[in-house]
Design a protein around this motif. Sequence first.
Motif, mmCIF file in Angstrom:
data_model
loop_
_atom_site.group_PDB
_atom_site.id
_atom_site.type_symbol
_atom_site.label_atom_id
_atom_site.label_comp_id
_atom_site.label_asym_id
_atom_site.label_seq_id
_atom_site.Cartn_x
_atom_site.Cartn_y
_atom_site.Cartn_z
ATOM 1 N N PRO A 83 0.810 -1.230 0.000
ATOM 2 C CA PRO A 83 0.000 0.000 0.000
ATOM 3 C C PRO A 83 0.837 1.271 0.000
ATOM 4 O O PRO A 83 0.550 2.204 -0.749
ATOM 5 N N THR A 84 1.851 1.347 0.851
ATOM 6 C CA THR A 84 2.700 2.531 0.938
ATOM 7 C C THR A 84 4.150 2.069 0.855
ATOM 8 O O THR A 84 4.663 1.464 1.801
ATOM 9 N N SER A 85 4.794 2.330 -0.259
ATOM 10 C CA SER A 85 6.131 1.780 -0.492
ATOM 11 C C SER A 85 7.212 2.638 0.142
ATOM 12 O O SER A 85 7.050 3.853 0.340
ATOM 13 N N GLU A 86 8.317 1.970 0.464
ATOM 14 C CA GLU A 86 9.512 2.630 0.960
ATOM 15 C C GLU A 86 10.689 2.205 0.086
ATOM 16 O O GLU A 86 10.604 1.238 -0.680
ATOM 17 N N ARG A 87 11.806 2.929 0.223
ATOM 18 C CA ARG A 87 12.986 2.581 -0.580
ATOM 19 C C ARG A 87 13.433 1.140 -0.325
ATOM 20 O O ARG A 87 13.939 0.466 -1.221
ATOM 21 N N SER A 88 13.257 0.654 0.907
ATOM 22 C CA SER A 88 13.684 -0.710 1.236
ATOM 23 C C SER A 88 12.857 -1.762 0.512
ATOM 24 O O SER A 88 13.214 -2.944 0.517
ATOM 25 N N ASP A 89 11.741 -1.373 -0.104
ATOM 26 C CA ASP A 89 10.933 -2.328 -0.869
ATOM 27 C C ASP A 89 11.493 -2.571 -2.258
ATOM 28 O O ASP A 89 10.955 -3.394 -3.008
ATOM 29 N N SER A 90 12.561 -1.871 -2.636
ATOM 30 C CA SER A 90 13.186 -2.120 -3.942
ATOM 31 C C SER A 90 13.758 -3.533 -3.976
ATOM 32 O O SER A 90 14.258 -4.043 -2.971
ATOM 33 N N GLY A 91 13.677 -4.167 -5.124
ATOM 34 C CA GLY A 91 14.232 -5.511 -5.265
ATOM 35 C C GLY A 91 13.583 -6.242 -6.419
ATOM 36 O O GLY A 91 12.810 -5.667 -7.205
ATOM 37 N N VAL A 108 11.964 1.451 -5.937
ATOM 38 C CA VAL A 108 11.265 2.482 -5.179
ATOM 39 C C VAL A 108 12.268 3.587 -4.881
ATOM 40 O O VAL A 108 13.292 3.354 -4.219
ATOM 41 N N THR A 109 12.001 4.781 -5.377
ATOM 42 C CA THR A 109 12.961 5.862 -5.235
ATOM 43 C C THR A 109 12.223 7.187 -5.187
ATOM 44 O O THR A 109 10.989 7.234 -5.152
ATOM 45 N N ASP A 110 12.989 8.283 -5.171
ATOM 46 C CA ASP A 110 12.420 9.627 -5.143
ATOM 47 C C ASP A 110 13.350 10.553 -5.916
ATOM 48 O O ASP A 110 14.452 10.141 -6.332
ATOM 49 N N ASP A 111 12.923 11.791 -6.106
ATOM 50 C CA ASP A 111 13.815 12.733 -6.777
ATOM 51 C C ASP A 111 15.127 12.813 -6.016
ATOM 52 O O ASP A 111 15.130 12.982 -4.788
ATOM 53 N N PRO A 112 16.256 12.674 -6.697
ATOM 54 C CA PRO A 112 17.533 12.625 -5.981
ATOM 55 C C PRO A 112 17.924 13.983 -5.403
ATOM 56 O O PRO A 112 17.599 15.033 -5.968
ATOM 57 N N LYS A 113 18.613 13.947 -4.279
ATOM 58 C CA LYS A 113 19.154 15.178 -3.679
ATOM 59 C C LYS A 113 20.475 15.513 -4.356
ATOM 60 O O LYS A 113 21.218 14.621 -4.772
ATOM 61 N N PRO A 114 20.784 16.808 -4.491
ATOM 62 C CA PRO A 114 22.022 17.178 -5.193
ATOM 63 C C PRO A 114 23.255 16.760 -4.410
ATOM 64 O O PRO A 114 23.183 16.538 -3.199
ATOM 65 N N ASP A 124 21.628 10.574 -0.951
ATOM 66 C CA ASP A 124 20.905 9.381 -1.413
ATOM 67 C C ASP A 124 21.837 8.293 -1.941
ATOM 68 O O ASP A 124 21.367 7.211 -2.302
ATOM 69 N N GLU A 125 23.145 8.564 -2.010
ATOM 70 C CA GLU A 125 24.053 7.621 -2.689
ATOM 71 C C GLU A 125 24.029 6.235 -2.052
ATOM 72 O O GLU A 125 24.010 5.215 -2.738
ATOM 73 N N LYS A 126 24.018 6.170 -0.720
ATOM 74 C CA LYS A 126 24.078 4.870 -0.040
ATOM 75 C C LYS A 126 22.753 4.116 -0.124
ATOM 76 O O LYS A 126 22.716 2.917 0.093
ATOM 77 N N ARG A 127 21.673 4.821 -0.460
ATOM 78 C CA ARG A 127 20.368 4.172 -0.486
ATOM 79 C C ARG A 127 19.926 3.763 -1.885
ATOM 80 O O ARG A 127 18.892 3.113 -2.043
ATOM 81 N N ASP A 128 20.677 4.160 -2.898
ATOM 82 C CA ASP A 128 20.262 3.915 -4.287
ATOM 83 C C ASP A 128 21.477 3.477 -5.084
ATOM 84 O O ASP A 128 22.333 4.289 -5.448
ATOM 85 N N ASP A 157 28.896 11.633 -17.973
ATOM 86 C CA ASP A 157 27.609 11.113 -17.495
ATOM 87 C C ASP A 157 27.828 9.711 -16.948
ATOM 88 O O ASP A 157 28.840 9.057 -17.246
ATOM 89 N N ARG A 158 26.872 9.274 -16.119
ATOM 90 C CA ARG A 158 26.937 7.940 -15.510
ATOM 91 C C ARG A 158 28.236 7.731 -14.740
ATOM 92 O O ARG A 158 28.937 6.734 -14.899
ATOM 93 N N LEU A 159 28.587 8.705 -13.939
ATOM 94 C CA LEU A 159 29.749 8.567 -13.060
ATOM 95 C C LEU A 159 29.288 7.967 -11.732
ATOM 96 O O LEU A 159 28.365 8.483 -11.097
ATOM 97 N N PHE A 160 29.938 6.896 -11.315
ATOM 98 C CA PHE A 160 29.569 6.241 -10.059
ATOM 99 C C PHE A 160 30.584 6.536 -8.952
ATOM 100 O O PHE A 160 30.551 5.908 -7.897
ATOM 101 N N ASN A 161 31.514 7.467 -9.228
ATOM 102 C CA ASN A 161 32.424 7.902 -8.181
ATOM 103 C C ASN A 161 32.237 9.407 -7.961
ATOM 104 O O ASN A 161 31.319 10.014 -8.521
ATOM 105 N N ASN A 162 33.089 10.021 -7.147
ATOM 106 C CA ASN A 162 32.875 11.415 -6.740
ATOM 107 C C ASN A 162 33.989 12.337 -7.209
ATOM 108 O O ASN A 162 34.324 13.315 -6.545
ATOM 109 N N ARG A 163 34.560 12.028 -8.373
ATOM 110 C CA ARG A 163 35.571 12.908 -8.936
ATOM 111 C C ARG A 163 35.635 12.686 -10.436
ATOM 112 O O ARG A 163 35.293 11.618 -10.942
ATOM 113 N N PHE A 164 36.077 13.739 -11.144
ATOM 114 C CA PHE A 164 36.214 13.630 -12.590
ATOM 115 C C PHE A 164 37.221 14.667 -13.063
ATOM 116 O O PHE A 164 37.227 15.813 -12.582
#
Length: 614
Positions: A375-383, A404-410, A433-437, A459-466
């Motif tokens: 009925p009411t989803s949470e991020r932990s319901d992803s799978g 299950v996600t939301d608009d990402p935080k910057p 949101d990085e650790k949750r998604d 684009d599609r960088l999965f680390n924190n530097r470029f």
Amino acid sequence: MKHFFVSDKPSSPLGPAEVTESSASCIEFKWRPPKDDGGSPVTNYILERQQVGRNTWKKMGEIPGIPVYRDTDVDRGRRYCYRIWAVNSEGTSEVMETDEMQAGKFAFPGPPTPPKVVSAFNDCINLSWSLPASNGGSRLLGYILEKRKQGSNIWTVVNATDEIIKDKRYAVRDVVEGMEYEFRVCAINLSGAGEYSNASDFVFARDPKKPPGKVTGLKVIETSYTNMVVTWTKPEDKPGIQDEAKGYFVEIRRADWIEWSRCNSTPIIMTSYNVKGLKSMDMYWVRVIAMNDGGESTPEELPNYIFAMPLPVRPRFTNNKMKSFMVVRAGNSVRISVNFEASPRPEITWLKDNVPVMKHVTISNSDGASQLLIPTSERSDSGIYSVLVKNIVGQETFCTEVRVTDDPKPPGPVELEESVPGTVTLIWQPSPDEKRDDRLHYTVSKLDSTNHTWTTVADRLFNNRFTVCNILQGREYHFRVYTKNDMGISAPSESPTWGMAKKKEKIVKIEPTSKDCNLRCTPTFIVLLKPQTATVGYECHMSCAVKGNPTPRITWYRSHVSINTDTNYYISNTCGVCSLLILRVGPKDIGEYTVVAENSLGRAECSTVLSVRE
């Protein structure tokens, strides 16, 4: 320090000896080599033999260093003991004495199966048979075949007494055209001839008709817990190729059996048959064989086994528009519905990531349908949610990945640094949101003072530097870093301004010039490769920075194999920044990646490991 090796004679062979064959004329046995060969391999074994009841030992001689001996000089029923010594280049071991062994303690072979007529002609009858159920404990040497005319009491040997039949088939040529014969066979092992088989069916020595072709249209039209009705169509009559069928045999085989069982002992002339006496809920294979005077046709077999039960239906999903992937905003409901057909009624199991779903998930089942509701989803319901529909006929599975996600935080603040002239490296704090998604990634955009349009540089960088290349003096640069996921893109995080004044100030402070210094140097990595973890199907970017004069030659390796010319990788080297891009990461890309920089003054390398997650 020097090491000295001292060789010695071997220790005694290891028992107990194991008899591998025993007959009236032979004993074969084996033993284990010495535990210690004295540092020199065993080359021979010396054997002696004593007949039980006597005091003397007979020398059997030496054999090569294989711990097996076959003694063919034995008397039936006698018992023997053996002494064994191991020999190497340094001498002879202590003796090992075996237990008593008896010659001829095994039985004669059992009877083979009755000979089967393969084909018959005016001057030849071809027969075949199967191995006896027991070989009497020793290898089979061959067979003796006998024949008897219809109406006679005398059996005569077919093959010459000094030429036993080696194969399990034989062509009998000593026949009279038009006469009817039966045959029997016995097996011979090292102990002698065994019991004769039962007699074969009678067969005429005459040219046969052509066997019929295979029946067609074989099917089951009715089943119950105790019987099934099968029907078929008569095979086509093709003169000279396949003659008309005169009758049919129906055979069944339970799924856990090897042998087929013939349901009718005499041929039937109808093209349908009611198979009775089935065991409820057991699985059976069914086939039909056509026959005539020329023999039997090739069996026609049903492609699938039949259950002894009313006709079942294997589970099958009926709605073709089921989604295999869905993205849901946190707080909204998740609803997965499936429709199916199955008989008897199946068991329905829902799993999330291969474990039972949690208690807050509601499952509703009805005839031919099942629904999962959160009925009411949470991020932990992803799978990955899977539904298993299973009955006694089979099972069917369908999987849906729910995100299950939301608009990402910057992302957090962006810092800039220059490791190699002509480049600038962006370093930013991760989005909350990085650790949750695990599908969250970053995009970098650039704006310079000569072009007032923002352009995407990564684009599609999965680390924190470029590292951005081709940074020119005399221009101002601005950078933005965005967070992206399956729901959308965040607001940007702005970098400080990067421009000529700041760059010159940094150069004046850090790198004072000297016209007299020697600029030649060996390659040195000033920014190392970082450990990488990439997601299957996404990009992976790795980079490092190297300096050296003359300009080093750069080579990339994966698991010690050069990949510079591999078209699966995009490799660049700009202003000392060495970059590698994998467009779609797969399991084959897992491994250690190494960059080697070489010039005339030396060589340097750095490495990292790429891990891949699903």
